[in-house]
Every structure is written in C-alpha cells, then in structure tokens.
Design a protein around this motif. Structure first.
Motif, PDB file in Angstrom:
ATOM      1  N   SER A  65       0.715  39.421  -0.531  1.00 58.80           N
ATOM      2  CA  SER A  65      -0.164  39.389   0.521  1.00 58.80           C
ATOM      3  C   SER A  65       0.051  40.319   1.373  1.00 58.80           C
ATOM      4  CB  SER A  65      -0.042  37.967   0.893  1.00 58.80           C
ATOM      5  OG  SER A  65       0.283  36.916  -0.342  1.00 58.80           O
ATOM      6  N   MET A  68      -2.448  42.922   1.040  1.00 61.69           N
ATOM      7  CA  MET A  68      -3.581  42.603   1.725  1.00 61.69           C
ATOM      8  C   MET A  68      -4.314  42.938   3.074  1.00 61.69           C
ATOM      9  SD  MET A  68      -5.010  39.139  -1.015  1.00 61.69           S
ATOM     10  CE  MET A  68      -6.439  38.995  -0.273  1.00 61.69           C
ATOM     11  N   MET A  69      -3.281  43.131   3.568  1.00 62.46           N
ATOM     12  CA  MET A  69      -3.087  42.529   4.754  1.00 62.46           C
ATOM     13  C   MET A  69      -4.061  44.395   5.251  1.00 62.46           C
ATOM     14  SD  MET A  69      -0.606  40.321   6.741  1.00 62.46           S
ATOM     15  CE  MET A  69      -0.811  41.699   8.115  1.00 62.46           C
ATOM     16  N   SER A  72      -7.265  44.369   4.071  1.00 61.27           N
ATOM     17  CA  SER A  72      -8.210  43.913   5.233  1.00 61.27           C
ATOM     18  C   SER A  72      -8.739  45.406   6.208  1.00 61.27           C
ATOM     19  CB  SER A  72      -7.830  42.868   5.661  1.00 61.27           C
ATOM     20  OG  SER A  72      -7.561  42.371   4.595  1.00 61.27           O
ATOM     21  N   GLY A 119      -3.767  43.325  -5.153  1.00 58.97           N
ATOM     22  CA  GLY A 119      -3.619  42.612  -3.286  1.00 58.97           C
ATOM     23  C   GLY A 119      -4.403  43.821  -2.791  1.00 58.97           C
ATOM     24  N   GLY A 123      -8.310  43.029  -0.435  1.00 59.46           N
ATOM     25  CA  GLY A 123      -7.989  42.979   1.203  1.00 59.46           C
ATOM     26  C   GLY A 123      -9.009  43.802   1.601  1.00 59.46           C
ATOM     27  N   TYR A 231      -4.156  29.186   7.913  1.00 58.33           N
ATOM     28  CA  TYR A 231      -3.701  29.840   6.172  1.00 58.33           C
ATOM     29  C   TYR A 231      -2.296  29.802   6.364  1.00 58.33           C
ATOM     30  CZ  TYR A 231      -8.557  30.901   5.186  1.00 58.33           C
ATOM     31  OH  TYR A 231      -9.972  30.740   4.819  1.00 58.33           O
ATOM     32  N   THR A 348      -9.813  39.114   8.059  1.00 59.05           N
ATOM     33  CA  THR A 348      -8.346  38.674   6.743  1.00 59.05           C
ATOM     34  C   THR A 348      -7.007  39.384   7.246  1.00 59.05           C
ATOM     35  OG1 THR A 348      -9.729  41.007   5.979  1.00 59.05           O
ATOM     36  CG2 THR A 348     -10.715  38.795   5.114  1.00 59.05           C
ATOM     37  N   SER A 352      -5.019  37.080   4.926  1.00 58.43           N
ATOM     38  CA  SER A 352      -3.271  37.556   4.734  1.00 58.43           C
ATOM     39  C   SER A 352      -1.944  36.366   4.795  1.00 58.43           C
ATOM     40  CB  SER A 352      -3.676  38.726   3.953  1.00 58.43           C
ATOM     41  OG  SER A 352      -4.855  38.528   3.676  1.00 58.43           O
ATOM     42  N   ARG A 355      -0.725  33.367   4.359  1.00 53.69           N
ATOM     43  CA  ARG A 355      -0.975  33.448   3.222  1.00 53.69           C
ATOM     44  C   ARG A 355       0.973  34.100   2.849  1.00 53.69           C
ATOM     45  NH1 ARG A 355      -4.957  30.883   0.154  1.00 53.69           N
ATOM     46  NH2 ARG A 355      -3.253  31.824  -1.733  1.00 53.69           N
ATOM     47  N   ALA A 356       1.101  35.341   3.499  1.00 49.03           N
ATOM     48  CA  ALA A 356       1.963  35.939   3.143  1.00 49.03           C
ATOM     49  C   ALA A 356       3.621  34.696   3.605  1.00 49.03           C
ATOM     50  CB  ALA A 356       2.797  36.976   3.415  1.00 49.03           C
TER      51      ALA A 356
END
Length: 407
Positions: A65, A68-69, A72, A119, A123, A231, A348, A352, A355-356
């Motif tokens: 996650s 993914m950040m 993003s 990820g 992202g 999220y 986004t 992330s 979610r993390a």
C-alpha cells in the motif's frame, strides 16, 4: 473529441485532446479484472502456501500500500510534467513485466518484493487513468468518473468470481491469468491512448502551472482527508470484520457472499445513479454518501446475526457508490486545471494510505479497546470530515458570491 484550430499551418490540423470515454472504460475494466485476481489470494497464498506468519503478511501488505502511494504520486508528476502517453505506457509495461516475473518466480521472498513493485506500478496506473478521465470535456465529468467507477467494480466482480476457480488449480494459473489481462491492457493502451493534442495541452498546462499563482482551496485538503477516512473504514471490511464475523459463529461463505452482493448493488446502483447525476450537487452526493457510510458503522456496533451484517454492508455500499466516484470529480472541478495529474495522484495516495493504515489501526483499537470503540471512532472521523466539508464549502461559495457582487 474536441477540435482546436490554430493559425499555424502545421498546428492547424485537427487533433484530439481526450481519450474516447468508452476506451477508458474498457481499459479500466481489463486492468481492474487483472488486479482483482491478485488481492483476494495474497494473504491466503503467503500464509498457507509460503507458510509465512500473519504478522509478516500484514507487513508485506502495508508495504504494498505504501508503494502504491509512491506510485500514485509519481504517476501524477509524470502526467503533468513529462508526457501522459509515455507515462502510462511505461507504467503498464512495467506492471506487465513484474507480473510475468511473478508467474515464473513466486517463492519467498521474491513474492514479497514483486508484490510491492506491483503496488508501485498499479498506484501509477490508477492515477494516470484518473488523470486521463479528468481531461474528458465532451461529457459531464461526474458521469465519466461514475462510469469509470462502474467498470472498475465490474472488473472486481469478474476477478473475484474467477480467482476461486483458478486458485484451485494452482497459484501459477492465477498469476498467469493476471499477466494475460495486463498484456491485453498494455496493447489497448499502446494503440489508443496516444492522443496528440493531449501532449501539446499537457506541455501548455505545465508551462502555465509553473507561472501559476493558483492556490488550492482548503476544501481540497478536507476532501483528501475524507477520502483517507472512507478507505480507512472500508479496509476494515477486508480485514478485521471478517475475523469478527467468524468469531460470532458466521462462516467464510457468509462473508464471501457479502462481497458478491456488494458488487451487484454497486453495478446496478451506478447505472441508476448516472441518470440523475447532472441534477445533483457534489456536496449532496459526496456528503450524503459519506453520512450513510458512517451510519453503517453504528449498525456494526450492534451486529450479531448475518442479517445485521448484511444490512450494515448494504448501507455502506450505497454510501460508497454515492461518495467514492464523486470525490475525484469534485476535486477536479475546484482544483488547478493545469495540475490534473497531481490532484488525482493525491486522491489515490489517500486511498492507499487509508488502506495501509486501516489494518494496523483496527488491530490497535481492538487490542486496547473493543470492536464497538473501533466502529464508533470510524463513525466520528467520517462525520467530522463531512461536517467540516459542508462548512468549508459554504464559506467558499459565500466568498465567490461576494467577489462577484463587488465586480
């Protein structure tokens, strides 16, 4: 499609400045289906097949996650400051290469490293798809974002329904199928996302952004906080709530059925909602949806039977389909027109981040408090951001009215 004539002979040729919305929807569907083949089995594969602890699994998922950040943020920067087409082609080819490697090598610890790189790539892809969506001006932006969200959820349903059958025949088949979906996605992007006018427009926007004195309204930061909160709460349904339901005597089949119902409600709801979006304000859809989302956690505080959890999840699902696709559209409407990629990247990133942090936050609250305290804290956080968004939006509108009246 828009046509922009100029006086220069070469530049006067007609050129597109947006991707055809239908192409965006199909690309989102294919990418979402491929990605949804992976996340449902990640925990199961690491714990049961690779024999790693749940703590190790949690750390890997948090790392994914966080990557993914980073992806993003990187995707937004590349869209605004480099080249939209080259950025998304690079991201999808990188993702496809990682998945190909994962299909061939999925032992420990290679699996963990490749998952984090996936990820990073995803992202960037999510941000770039949102940024492309934000450039569509031939249709109402709310409808475009809503349709993209619909196709994303259709992909989630297809992926999660398929993965159970594939996993019974081995994890390699799951990874191979995900790779095949990304190969198709890559071909589609390479063939259809090269929009000449967008490159010229992006270059002009970057130049304008460098000279711009635009100050993002404070409301954008509130909406980013709201996105994080949504999220943070949503990921609890994928983690601690499953454990909570089983501890109450419910089955994994009961839990899985909730997600099937979630996908069906979102698909039907998005089709219905799209008919009325033009007549509904961002404030009403986003804050109304967030309020429903928050109320579902009050229901969770007292849920004991399957019916209780079903009602709570249905309320959350309706809130989700109202709020989630409209937040990026609202931010796009009030943000800097020359920084669409960066702004969608922040959205986004907050998804992330929520979610993390969610699984860790849920674990701490349960270990040192209770499920009821956890659910009530999510309710309070969501309602706090909703009220703050309402107040700041009202102040912003009043300031605009005063500015117009003084002219």
């Amino acid at each position: 499609m828009q046509i922009h004539p100029t006086t220069d002979d070469e530049a006067s040729k007609p050129y597109h400045v947006e991707v055809e919305p239908r192409v965006l929807y199909i690309a989102t569907l294919i990418q979402s289906t491929g990605a949804s083949l992976l996340w449902p089995i990640t925990t199961l594969y690491m714990h049961d097949e690779l024999h790693e602890t749940m703590t190790t699994t949690g750390i890997v998922l948090m790392g994914m996650s966080l990557m993914m950040m980073l992806g993003s943020w990187l995707g937004g920067q590349l869209f605004d400051r480099w080249h939209p087409y080259k950025a998304i082609v690079t991201a999808v080819i990188f993702a496809t290469a990682i998945l190909t490697t994962l299909t061939l090598q999925h032992s420990w610890p290679a699996f963990a490293g490749l998952l984090m790189l996936t990820g990073l790539a995803d992202g960037a892809i999510y941000t770039l798809l949102n940024a492309y969506t934000a450039t569509v001006t031939s249709r109402d932006s709310r409808q475009v974002f809503n349709m993209q969200y619909l196709f994303m959820n259709v992909g989630v349903v297809l992926g999660t329904l398929t993965v159970g059958f594939l996993f019974d025949h081995g994890a390699k088949l799951v990874f191979g199928t995900a790779t095949a979906m990304y190969v198709i996605f890559s071909v589609l992007v390479i063939l259809t996302f090269n929009v000449p006018g967008m490159t010229k427009q992006a270059a002009r926007s970057a130049a304008k952004a460098a000279r711009s004195t635009f100050k993002p309204p404070f409301l954008i930061y509130i909406l980013l906080g709201l996105t994080f909160s949504l999220y943070l709460g949503y990921i609890l349904w994928e983690t601690v709530i499953a454990t909570h339901m089983i501890a109450l005597g419910l089955t994994t089949q009961d839990y899985s059925m909730l997600w099937t119902i979630n996908g069906i409600v979102i698909i039907i709801g998005q089709v219905i909602l799209n008919r009325f979006l033009a007549d509904v304000s961002f404030k009403l859809t986003v804050l109304g949806g967030t309020t429903l989302f928050a109320i579902s956690f009050i229901f969770l505080m007292f849920a004991r039977t399957y019916t209780d959890f079903l009602v709570a999840f249905l309320i959350l699902t309706v809130g989700e389909l109202l709020a989630s696709p409209q937040i990026p559209a609202w931010i796009d409407a009030i943000g800097n027109p020359n920084a669409k990629g960066q702004e969608q990247g922040y959205v986004t990133m907050m998804i992330s981040f929520g979610r993390a942090l969610g699984p860790f936050y849920g674990g701490v609250m349960i270990d040192h408090g209770s499920y009821k305290l956890l659910f009530f804290s999510i309710f309070g956080l969501l309602m706090g951001f909703s009220i703050l968004s309402w107040l700041v939006d009202n102040r912003l509108k009043m300031a605009h009215k005063k500015a117009r009246s003084s002219q």
